[in-house]
Design an enzyme around this catalytic site. Structure first.
Site, PDB file in Angstrom:
ATOM      1  N   CYS A 436       0.825  -1.206   0.000  1.00  0.00           N
ATOM      2  CA  CYS A 436       0.000   0.000   0.000  1.00  0.00           C
ATOM      3  C   CYS A 436       0.859   1.256   0.000  1.00  0.00           C
ATOM      4  O   CYS A 436       0.347   2.368  -0.103  1.00  0.00           O
ATOM      5  CB  CYS A 436      -0.947   0.014   1.201  1.00  0.00           C
ATOM      6  SG  CYS A 436      -0.112   0.138   2.792  1.00  0.00           S
ATOM      7  N   GLU A 482      -3.435  -0.185  -3.255  1.00  0.00           N
ATOM      8  CA  GLU A 482      -2.546  -1.345  -3.198  1.00  0.00           C
ATOM      9  C   GLU A 482      -1.919  -1.543  -4.573  1.00  0.00           C
ATOM     10  O   GLU A 482      -2.637  -1.601  -5.575  1.00  0.00           O
ATOM     11  CB  GLU A 482      -3.323  -2.608  -2.803  1.00  0.00           C
ATOM     12  CG  GLU A 482      -3.930  -2.558  -1.400  1.00  0.00           C
ATOM     13  CD  GLU A 482      -2.930  -2.887  -0.309  1.00  0.00           C
ATOM     14  OE1 GLU A 482      -1.752  -3.149  -0.635  1.00  0.00           O
ATOM     15  OE2 GLU A 482      -3.326  -2.879   0.870  1.00  0.00           O
TER      16      GLU A 482
END
Length: 489
Positions: A436, A482
């Site tokens: 992330c 992500e």
């Protein structure tokens, strides 16, 4: 002791207000990270100049500029239509891949054909996969207790300000669009409880005080788990008993009963962050777990277990990982930093076997239980630090099947010993890295996986090469998403 606790409880219950205030709070936009004003600000301002925000961007009912500042920092893209948000994130991921390409060229990596790419990327970049849910998607929120802009020392909210400017305060984040109403409701009730408590909040450990964080977890069925973190200081067991009894009574029979908690935990902690092993979670009321369904599988979630913050988005993420992994019945899937086993269990039907590694013991217990619950028999999960467990597993295995490694570490990235173990294992030909924050410590890992062999660093295995990057948005309204990186060799 029980009688004394009951008498104190009866006396203090008289302080509870008759009705619950209708205010609400929200929490930080990213898993286990509280936003501090200043982050993302330069990027947000640049996009504010380049892009025209939607017209209905006012924040009615703002109590102060602090609330607006928190909203703009915690969810810096809230003003833009979701399609524009995805463009912002796509540009951000392009810069990550360009940086990686540049760094690899500096290292003299000759395996990559990045010099021939006109866009300067290290590999192809697909469009950002959107989140199925844009508002109220968070299933976990962590709130702090500290001084608010109005001087209230028991404000429950999120930190805004900077240490350098000495203006850090705790702000009620009423207008964060990524927070569900239930999280805000529990936070408001917790603040109402604190207003009636004679005990002070714990702002700095050495200065005393007791009341600390609140964590709220919810599932798609509406079940709610709340966890209160408390610094015991020098309180006696009898006094601790009183506080736990008051909390339980407030949230089951008092004003907090409107939250309809299904799990209520209390943790006595003298550290900033404590695991269950360091400071056990004490169940005050309700069920010990909440459950969630992902891709047709049921998952048990403990108080401190990692679970993707956006459940609907997690389904898209796991499907993306499954397609990129190309795992089949001739491969073993390594699920490193597996949490409750969501990725491995979701892909177990593809692979011959799944081996998960996770440092949080409760999460490993959940993963094993989840495998049994879902009738999955080809998974095994190991508890311990990945830098210890994974090298031992790879060195001791006698299986000649190929391995596919999936790693989903925290923002701190993978430990060097984990990178080295994967890099030096010839059986691992495919690596999927989920991050992330790829511009952070993950970038260091990318370089370690792809750099030329280095005997001094004991990176003697054949280097990996980035083959494809797929961003998956799990955090609408924020700058984060992500990034799923596929490496092969």
């Amino acid at each position: 002791m029980a009688l004394s606790c009951s008498l104190r409880l009866i006396c203090l219950r008289a302080c509870w207000p008759v009705s619950l205030k209708q205010a609400s709070l929200s929490t930080a936009p990213d898993e286990d990270c509280r936003q501090v004003a200043g982050r993302n600000e330069a990027t947000r301002k640049r996009w504010m100049k380049e892009k025209k925000p939607r017209q209905d961007c006012s924040l009615p009912g703002l109590e102060s500029s602090w609330e607006e500042r928190l909203t703009n920092v915690a969810t810096p893209l809230w003003r833009f239509p979701y399609e524009e948000q995805l463009k912002v994130k796509s540009e951000s991921q392009k810069k990550v891949l360009q940086t990686l390409a540049s760094r690899l060229r500096e290292l003299g990596t000759d395996k990559l054909e990045i010099t021939q790419r006109p866009d300067g990327l290290c590999c192809p970049l697909r469009s950002v996969v959107p989140s199925p849910v844009v508002n109220g998607y968070r299933n976990k929120s962590t709130f702090s207790v500290n001084r608010g802009p109005d001087g209230n020392p028991k404000t429950v909210g999120l930190y805004v300000g900077t240490g350098r400017a000495r203006n850090i305060v705790c702000v009620r984040a009423n207008h964060l669009e990524n927070m569900p109403k239930k999280h805000k409701q529990v936070a408001q009730c917790y603040e109402e409880f604190l207003q009636q408590s004679p005990l002070d909040p714990c702002l700095l450990f050495h200065q005393g005080g007791h009341w600390r964080e609140l964590t709220v977890r919810t599932n798609s069925s509406g079940h709610t788990m709340a966890i209160i973190t408390f610094h015991p200081q020098d309180l006696s067991q009898e006094e601790l008993c009183t506080q736990k009894a008051l909390l339980k009574e407030f949230f089951t029979c008092g004003p907090g009963a409107v939250c309809n908690l299904t799990s209520f935990y209390f943790q006595e902690s003298v550290m900033t962050r404590s695991s269950h092993q360091q400071s056990p979670y004490q169940l005050l009321y309700g069920e010990p777990y909440i459950f969630e369904e992902v891709l047709g599988l049921k998952f048990r979630i403990s108080p401190d277990a990692f679970f993707q913050i956006n459940t609907a988005g997690a389904e898209v993420l796991y499907q993306t990982v499954g397609k990129l992994s190309r795992a089949d019945k001739n491969t073993v899937l390594l699920d490193v930093c597996c949490g409750t086993g969501a990725i491995g269990l979701s892909l177990a039907h593809q692979a011959s076997k799944v081996v998960g590694v996770e440092v949080v013991e409760q999460a490993v217990e959940d993963a094993r239980w989840n495998a049994i619950l879902n009738g999955i028999s080809n998974c095994e999960f190991h508890s311990g630090k990945a830098e210890t467990v994974l090298p031992q597993f790879l060195m001791s295995r006698e299986d000649d099947r190929l391995l596919v490694a999936v790693v989903n570490p925290s923002r701190a990235g993978l430990h060097y010993h984990v990178v080295r173990a994967i890099r030096n294992c010839e059986a691992i030909r495919t690596l999927i890295y989920v991050s992330c924050k790829p511009e952070g410590e993950a970038m260091r890992n990318f370089l370690e996986f792809c750099c030329p062999p280095d005997s001094g660093k004991k990176l003697v295995g054949e280097p990996f090469a980035p083959l494809l990057a797929v961003p998956v948005d799990l955090f609408p309204h924020t700058m984060h998403c992500e990034l799923v990186m596929l490496f092969t060799r």
